[in-house]
Scaffold this motif. Structure first.
Motif, PDB file in Angstrom:
ATOM      1  N   LEU A 185       0.826  -1.203   0.000  1.00 10.91           N
ATOM      2  CA  LEU A 185       0.000   0.000   0.000  1.00 10.91           C
ATOM      3  C   LEU A 185       0.865   1.259   0.000  1.00 10.91           C
ATOM      4  O   LEU A 185       0.566   2.234  -0.684  1.00 10.91           O
ATOM      5  N   LEU A 186       1.949   1.225   0.770  1.00  7.46           N
ATOM      6  CA  LEU A 186       2.869   2.357   0.815  1.00  7.46           C
ATOM      7  C   LEU A 186       3.478   2.612  -0.561  1.00  7.46           C
ATOM      8  O   LEU A 186       3.641   3.765  -0.983  1.00  7.46           O
ATOM      9  N   ALA A 187       3.797   1.549  -1.273  1.00  6.42           N
ATOM     10  CA  ALA A 187       4.370   1.688  -2.601  1.00  6.42           C
ATOM     11  C   ALA A 187       3.401   2.324  -3.589  1.00  6.42           C
ATOM     12  O   ALA A 187       3.819   2.846  -4.627  1.00  6.42           O
ATOM     13  N   ARG A 188       2.117   2.293  -3.252  1.00  5.74           N
ATOM     14  CA  ARG A 188       1.094   2.912  -4.103  1.00  5.74           C
ATOM     15  C   ARG A 188       0.692   4.292  -3.580  1.00  5.74           C
ATOM     16  O   ARG A 188      -0.355   4.808  -3.920  1.00  5.74           O
ATOM     17  N   ASP A 189       1.533   4.852  -2.725  1.00  4.55           N
ATOM     18  CA  ASP A 189       1.370   6.210  -2.211  1.00  4.55           C
ATOM     19  C   ASP A 189       0.218   6.374  -1.230  1.00  4.55           C
ATOM     20  O   ASP A 189      -0.274   7.482  -1.021  1.00  4.55           O
ATOM     21  N   ALA A 190      -0.216   5.287  -0.620  1.00  4.57           N
ATOM     22  CA  ALA A 190      -1.145   5.410   0.497  1.00  4.57           C
ATOM     23  C   ALA A 190      -0.364   5.799   1.748  1.00  4.57           C
ATOM     24  O   ALA A 190       0.839   5.529   1.859  1.00  4.57           O
ATOM     25  N   THR A 191      -1.037   6.458   2.675  1.00  8.56           N
ATOM     26  CA  THR A 191      -0.460   6.714   3.993  1.00  8.56           C
ATOM     27  C   THR A 191      -0.890   5.564   4.891  1.00  8.56           C
ATOM     28  O   THR A 191      -2.088   5.329   5.068  1.00  8.56           O
ATOM     29  N   VAL A 192       0.080   4.830   5.415  1.00 12.96           N
ATOM     30  CA  VAL A 192      -0.222   3.564   6.084  1.00 12.96           C
ATOM     31  C   VAL A 192      -0.004   3.663   7.585  1.00 12.96           C
ATOM     32  O   VAL A 192       1.050   4.122   8.052  1.00 12.96           O
ATOM     33  N   THR A 193      -1.002   3.203   8.337  1.00 15.25           N
ATOM     34  CA  THR A 193      -0.886   3.047   9.788  1.00 15.25           C
ATOM     35  C   THR A 193      -1.011   1.567  10.111  1.00 15.25           C
ATOM     36  O   THR A 193      -1.982   0.919   9.712  1.00 15.25           O
ATOM     37  N   TYR A 194      -0.011   1.042  10.808  1.00 17.46           N
ATOM     38  CA  TYR A 194      -0.087  -0.330  11.302  1.00 17.46           C
ATOM     39  C   TYR A 194      -0.676  -0.323  12.715  1.00 17.46           C
ATOM     40  O   TYR A 194      -0.195   0.415  13.579  1.00 17.46           O
ATOM     41  N   CYS A 195      -1.679  -1.151  12.945  1.00 18.82           N
ATOM     42  CA  CYS A 195      -2.220  -1.329  14.289  1.00 18.82           C
ATOM     43  C   CYS A 195      -2.080  -2.789  14.695  1.00 18.82           C
ATOM     44  O   CYS A 195      -2.035  -3.680  13.846  1.00 18.82           O
ATOM     45  N   HIS A 196      -2.039  -3.022  16.004  1.00 19.17           N
ATOM     46  CA  HIS A 196      -1.787  -4.373  16.499  1.00 19.17           C
ATOM     47  C   HIS A 196      -2.296  -4.485  17.929  1.00 19.17           C
ATOM     48  O   HIS A 196      -2.997  -3.592  18.424  1.00 19.17           O
ATOM     49  N   SER A 197      -1.934  -5.572  18.607  1.00 16.01           N
ATOM     50  CA  SER A 197      -2.491  -5.854  19.926  1.00 16.01           C
ATOM     51  C   SER A 197      -2.117  -4.823  20.978  1.00 16.01           C
ATOM     52  O   SER A 197      -2.799  -4.688  21.995  1.00 16.01           O
ATOM     53  N   ARG A 198      -1.042  -4.068  20.747  1.00 15.33           N
ATOM     54  CA  ARG A 198      -0.620  -3.070  21.732  1.00 15.33           C
ATOM     55  C   ARG A 198      -0.919  -1.631  21.288  1.00 15.33           C
ATOM     56  O   ARG A 198      -0.456  -0.681  21.919  1.00 15.33           O
ATOM     57  N   THR A 199      -1.689  -1.484  20.232  1.00 20.49           N
ATOM     58  CA  THR A 199      -2.057  -0.155  19.775  1.00 20.49           C
ATOM     59  C   THR A 199      -3.030   0.488  20.767  1.00 20.49           C
ATOM     60  O   THR A 199      -4.045  -0.120  21.118  1.00 20.49           O
ATOM     61  N   ALA A 200      -2.718   1.703  21.194  1.00 21.25           N
ATOM     62  CA  ALA A 200      -3.616   2.436  22.092  1.00 21.25           C
ATOM     63  C   ALA A 200      -4.754   3.039  21.275  1.00 21.25           C
ATOM     64  O   ALA A 200      -4.528   3.631  20.218  1.00 21.25           O
ATOM     65  N   ASP A 201      -5.975   2.859  21.760  1.00 24.70           N
ATOM     66  CA  ASP A 201      -7.180   3.419  21.140  1.00 24.70           C
ATOM     67  C   ASP A 201      -7.281   3.043  19.662  1.00 24.70           C
ATOM     68  O   ASP A 201      -7.297   3.892  18.767  1.00 24.70           O
ATOM     69  N   LEU A 202      -7.357   1.754  19.418  1.00 20.93           N
ATOM     70  CA  LEU A 202      -7.455   1.243  18.052  1.00 20.93           C
ATOM     71  C   LEU A 202      -8.633   1.867  17.306  1.00 20.93           C
ATOM     72  O   LEU A 202      -8.537   2.217  16.131  1.00 20.93           O
ATOM     73  N   ARG A 203      -9.749   2.016  18.007  1.00 15.25           N
ATOM     74  CA  ARG A 203     -10.954   2.525  17.351  1.00 15.25           C
ATOM     75  C   ARG A 203     -10.740   3.924  16.781  1.00 15.25           C
ATOM     76  O   ARG A 203     -11.265   4.259  15.719  1.00 15.25           O
ATOM     77  N   ALA A 204      -9.962   4.734  17.463  1.00  9.53           N
ATOM     78  CA  ALA A 204      -9.692   6.085  16.958  1.00  9.53           C
ATOM     79  C   ALA A 204      -8.962   6.027  15.631  1.00  9.53           C
ATOM     80  O   ALA A 204      -9.229   6.825  14.713  1.00  9.53           O
TER      81      ALA A 204
END
Length: 287
Positions: A185-204
């Motif tokens: 996705l990054l290679a296609r010029d998207a702005t990428v956010t990785y979320c995972h089990s330790r991400t604070a406030d995933l819903r936000a």
């Protein structure tokens, strides 16, 4: 009584697209056989007899047959050591009659899975699991992509999903799904956010996403109320009961496009695996 949200999103139909891609792959395999007298060959390696893994491997073998790809199955005992598995994979890497190798995941907690993956020759890594493949994919160099992320990208392209400048949130960071999906996705010029089990406030994070790729391995974990209207939702999860990582009905009431489970990402994964197997065979036999 509270009204139940009705699905409004259009479907990202992986089954139909995979059928088209596999038909083109079959034509390429047939042409290769006409030119060289040799059919592409995919070797599948299965450690143990986990029912789900056995089913997945059988599905891939059946798909190979439909695409004119020969398959060789290597069944290994669950108690095999890392060294034993590495030796088996290395033998396939060195066998000129084998053009692609698929090591079915998972392989057992006592095995160094990364060591086993790295025994796959990069030119035969049609599942895109080695560090060489990940590096090539990340830098836009020739190589094989991880099949599920690759299938996701083909699906998004088929439905003309604009990626440049859009905010993509990938929920999951596995080395064969979440991480490579983000890099593609990054290679296609998207702005990428990785979320995972330790991400604070995933819903936000989810509420800011234009595109959500769910690869967390928890059934119906992401719900419609977590998403903003018009989002594109790709559910790469598959859990017991034929459900994904996204609660389909509530998410479809908010999304513009959504993958079904089953019938979305899964068929595309296999289609890309077959395509890359035939591509590997062309490189080995003709290039």
């Amino acid at each position: 009584m509270t009204a139940v949200p009705q699905p409004t999103a259009a479907l990202l139909d992986g089954t139909a697209l995979a059928r088209e891609l596999t038909a083109r792959t079959a034509e390429s395999a047939a042409e290769l056989r006409r030119r060289t007298g040799t059919a592409p060959c995919l070797a599948t390696v299965l450690v143990g007899a986990d029912p789900a893994s056995v089913t997945y491997v059988r599905m891939k073998q059946n798909s190979c047959a439909k695409a004119g790809i020969e398959s060789r199955h290597v069944a290994l005992p669950a108690e095999i050591s890392t060294a034993g598995l590495v030796d088996a994979v290395t033998a396939l890497s060195e066998d000129p009659a084998v053009h692609g190798i698929l090591l079915q995941h998972p392989v057992g907690a006592h095995i160094d899975e990364r060591a086993a993956f790295e025994a796959i020759a990069p030119g035969k890594d049609v599942d895109g699991v080695t560090t060489a493949s990940f590096a090539a994919m990340s830098f836009g160099l020739p190589g094989f992509v991880s099949c599920t992320p690759g299938g996701i990208m083909r699906l998004l392209d088929a439905y003309d999903v604009e990626l440049s400048g859009r905010h993509a949130v990938v929920v999951g960071r596995s080395p064969i799904l979440g991480k490579p999906a983000g890099m593609l996705l990054l290679a296609r010029d998207a702005t990428v956010t990785y979320c995972h089990s330790r991400t604070a406030d995933l819903r936000a994070h989810l509420r800011e996403a234009d595109l959500v790729v769910a690869a967390v391995g928890r059934p119906r974990f992401i719900r419609g109320e977590d998403l903003k209207p018009g989002v594109v939702v790709v559910d790469a999860g598959y859990n017991e009961g034929n459900v994904g990582d996204v609660d389909f009905d509530s998410a479809a009431a908010r999304a513009s496009l959504i993958t079904p489970v089953p019938g979305g990402v899964g068929p595309m994964t296999i289609a890309v695996l077959l395509e890359q197997t035939v591509e590997a065979a062309w490189r080995q036999l003709v290039s």
